[in-house]
Design an enzyme around this catalytic site. Structure first.
Site, mmCIF file in Angstrom:
data_model
loop_
_atom_site.group_PDB
_atom_site.id
_atom_site.type_symbol
_atom_site.label_atom_id
_atom_site.label_comp_id
_atom_site.label_asym_id
_atom_site.label_seq_id
_atom_site.Cartn_x
_atom_site.Cartn_y
_atom_site.Cartn_z
ATOM 1 N N ASN A 7 0.721 -1.246 -0.145
ATOM 2 C CA ASN A 7 -0.037 -0.175 -0.079
ATOM 3 C C ASN A 7 0.683 1.229 -0.031
ATOM 4 O O ASN A 7 1.802 1.581 1.106
ATOM 5 C CB ASN A 7 -0.895 0.081 1.276
ATOM 6 N N ARG A 90 -2.767 -1.849 -3.767
ATOM 7 C CA ARG A 90 -3.777 -1.161 -3.548
ATOM 8 C C ARG A 90 -3.885 0.161 -4.323
ATOM 9 O O ARG A 90 -2.469 0.771 -4.324
ATOM 10 C CB ARG A 90 -4.013 -0.489 -1.660
ATOM 11 N N HIS A 179 -13.124 3.232 -0.576
ATOM 12 C CA HIS A 179 -12.820 1.932 0.694
ATOM 13 C C HIS A 179 -13.509 1.116 0.703
ATOM 14 O O HIS A 179 -14.253 -0.138 1.155
ATOM 15 C CB HIS A 179 -13.908 2.769 1.615
ATOM 16 N N ARG A 240 -11.761 16.092 6.470
ATOM 17 C CA ARG A 240 -12.821 15.862 5.415
ATOM 18 C C ARG A 240 -14.405 16.733 5.870
ATOM 19 O O ARG A 240 -14.857 16.232 6.708
ATOM 20 C CB ARG A 240 -13.235 15.241 4.496
ATOM 21 N N GLU A 382 -8.646 -4.728 4.281
ATOM 22 C CA GLU A 382 -7.825 -5.010 3.593
ATOM 23 C C GLU A 382 -6.827 -5.570 2.663
ATOM 24 O O GLU A 382 -7.123 -5.838 1.689
ATOM 25 C CB GLU A 382 -8.296 -3.095 3.439
#
Ligand code: AMP
Length: 395
Positions: A7, A90, A179, A240, A382
């Site tokens: 990743n 990823r 996601h 955010r 993940e």
């Protein structure tokens, strides 16, 4: 078979080495501060945890550091890097092209580069990570797993915005969602816990970390999700803003803010941080709120309220819901947030059992016996999902 999962971010590369198909983790770690004078390697390998300063002027060197650590005489999990049969990467944005994980070839690399336009902070470092791995392990199968892929099943009525149709045709402006690997993983786990076929389960999956997204999963497929063209849309997140009236941007431009300032404000200075004025970290906010910090409490209230709204909306979208799933750093670790999100929802069949919700680790049921909808906490993984996809290609 040994599968390495990578990743790659702008200044870090996280890695995990799996023995497949058992998905046993043989090693994991991260190279941080790539490109700086003081790069660091932290690792959990061969039963040892540690960290050390390393030389990693770029991603290529960082990949060398990782491969060296994996074959190190003291902490190595491998005798030879050639034991790595496949590498799973990823990749954040796969545009409309990638509806599943793919084996990487030059065309795939071109597409990932093209979609950098849509994910300028993520796709370029992802690509750098792939190139570094290809160079270091030319014999290994390289696979790309996209954050957007699970959401490829969202129907047009849910992915289009109310803008002129030409904007979609010309610029591919639409909801993509993110996601996806996490939502897919917890959705499959939830189906297993429900003892149902994934294709027969309707779920609302809430990935609540520093970034947050909620997904409506119908019969195993994503049919709507809260993040949009970019990860800025949806619920309020660490920094955010989530959903906004777009006119706020025009209004503030009129008041003298530049587009760059607004971009920075909405992505990095808003959300929990912006509302509380104190922190983007939920642990800090919970502590502050308990100590009487009004705006920390307000930030938590807004956070939970927005998630509750999405759960209501997606209940309507799905028709019937078998389970709600909480995952991500906040979803997995904060009984308080789960309780507040699910409060006053018995009318849509959601009731939490406080004792069950009190918190442990792993996968567990937190809804009351009488709750029509089950509520689960499921730790996301993940990397394991990427390793499983990669293994399928390499087998
Ligand atoms: P992630 O991005 O998935 O690593 O999640 C990071 C977020 O999880 C941060 O806001 C952390 O404060 C939050 N988090 C981790 N542990 C806890 C906890 N025990 N209680 C509340 N929030 C937590």
């Amino acid at each position: 078979m040994k599968v390495l999962v990578i990743n790659a971010g702008s200044s870090s590369i996280k890695y995990q080495l799996f023995e497949m198909p058992a998905a046993t983790v043989l090693a994991r770690g991260m190279v941080e501060r790539i490109g700086s004078e003081q790069s660091g390697l932290s690792y959990h390998q061969a039963g040892q945890k540690g960290s050390r300063d390393v030389q990693a002027g770029d991603h290529q060197q960082a990949m060398g550091v990782i491969l060296q650590a994996l074959t190190d005489a003291q902490i190595g999990a491998l005798h030879d890097i050639q034991e790595i049969a496949a590498v799973g990467h990823r990749v954040v944005h796969g545009g409309e092209e990638f509806t599943d994980s793919v084996k990487i070839d030059p065309d795939v690399l071109d597409s990932i580069e093209r979609f950098a336009d849509l994910a300028p902070l993520h796709n370029p470092p992802n690509l750098t990570g792939i190139r570094a791995a290809q160079q270091a392990l030319p014999e290994a199968v390289q696979v790309a797993c996209f954050d957007t892929a699970f959401h490829a099943s969202i129907p047009k009525a849910a992915y289009l915005y109310g803008l002129p149709y030409e904007i979609y045709e010309q610029f591919r402006v639409r909801r993509y969602g993110f996601h996806g690997t996490s939502h897919r993983y917890v959705a499959r786990r939830a189906a297993a816990l429900l003892e149902r076929d994934p294709a027969a389960s309707n779920l609302i999956t809430c990935h609540l970390g520093n970034g947050c997204s909620i997904t409506a999963v119908k019969e195993g497929k994503s049919i709507d999700t809260s993040m949009g063209l970019t990860p800025l849309e949806g619920v309020v997140m660490g920094t955010r803003c989530g959903d906004l009236d777009p006119a706020i941007v025009f209004y503030l431009t009129d008041k003298g803010y530049s587009i760059e300032q607004l971009n920075e404000m909405c992505n990095k200075k808003s959300g929990l941080l912006g509302i509380s004025g104190a922190s983007n970290d939920m642990r800090n906010l919970v502590d502050l709120a308990e100590g009487g910090h009004e705006r920390a409490k307000l930030a938590i209230d807004i956070f939970c309220y927005r998630i509750k709204k999405y759960i209501g909306t997606y209940t309507a979208v799905l028709g019937s819901v078998d389970a709600v799933v909480f995952t991500g750093g906040i979803g997995e670790n904060s009984p308080l947030i789960r309780e507040q999100v699910c409060s006053n929802l018995p009318q849509i069949g959601i009731e939490i059992d406080s004792k069950r919700n009190a918190g442990r680790s792993g996968e567990y049921l937190i809804s009351a016996e009488r709750s029509r909808v089950r509520v689960y906490v499921i730790a996301t993984d993940e990397e394991a999902a990427i390793a499983a996809d990669t293994y399928q290609f390499a087998r």
